[in-house]
Design a protein around this motif. Structure first.
Motif, PDB file in Angstrom:
ATOM      1  N   GLU A  57       0.845  -1.200   0.000  1.00 49.60           N
ATOM      2  CA  GLU A  57       0.000   0.000   0.000  1.00 49.60           C
ATOM      3  C   GLU A  57       0.873   1.241   0.000  1.00 49.60           C
ATOM      4  N   GLU A 106       0.155   4.046   1.543  1.00 55.98           N
ATOM      5  CA  GLU A 106       0.050   4.833   2.760  1.00 55.98           C
ATOM      6  C   GLU A 106       1.245   4.589   3.677  1.00 55.98           C
ATOM      7  N   ARG A 124       2.529   8.657  10.116  1.00 53.75           N
ATOM      8  CA  ARG A 124       1.421   9.596   9.931  1.00 53.75           C
ATOM      9  C   ARG A 124       1.235  10.446  11.181  1.00 53.75           C
TER      10      ARG A 124
END
Length: 42
Positions: free
Chosen positions: A7, A9, A15
Motif C-alpha cells: 500500500e 500509505e 502519519r
C-alpha cells in the motif's frame, strides 16, 4: 498497480509524526506572529 504491491500509505507512527510536526509548525508560526505584534507595540 498489482494486487501484490504494498500500500502507498505510510505507517501509522509516521502519519502521527507528520501530523504532530504540522501542528508544531502552525503553533510556531502563530508564536512568531504574536511576538512580532507584541514587539511592535512599544
Amino acid at each position: 498497480m498489482l494486487w501484490s504491491d504494498p500500500e502507498d500509505e505510510p505507517p501509522e507512527d509516521m502519519r502521527d509524526a507528520q501530523f504532530m510536526m504540522r501542528r508544531v509548525g502552525v503553533l510556531l508560526a502563530l508564536a512568531v506572529i504574536l511576538a512580532m505584534i507584541v514587539l511592535g507595540l512599544p
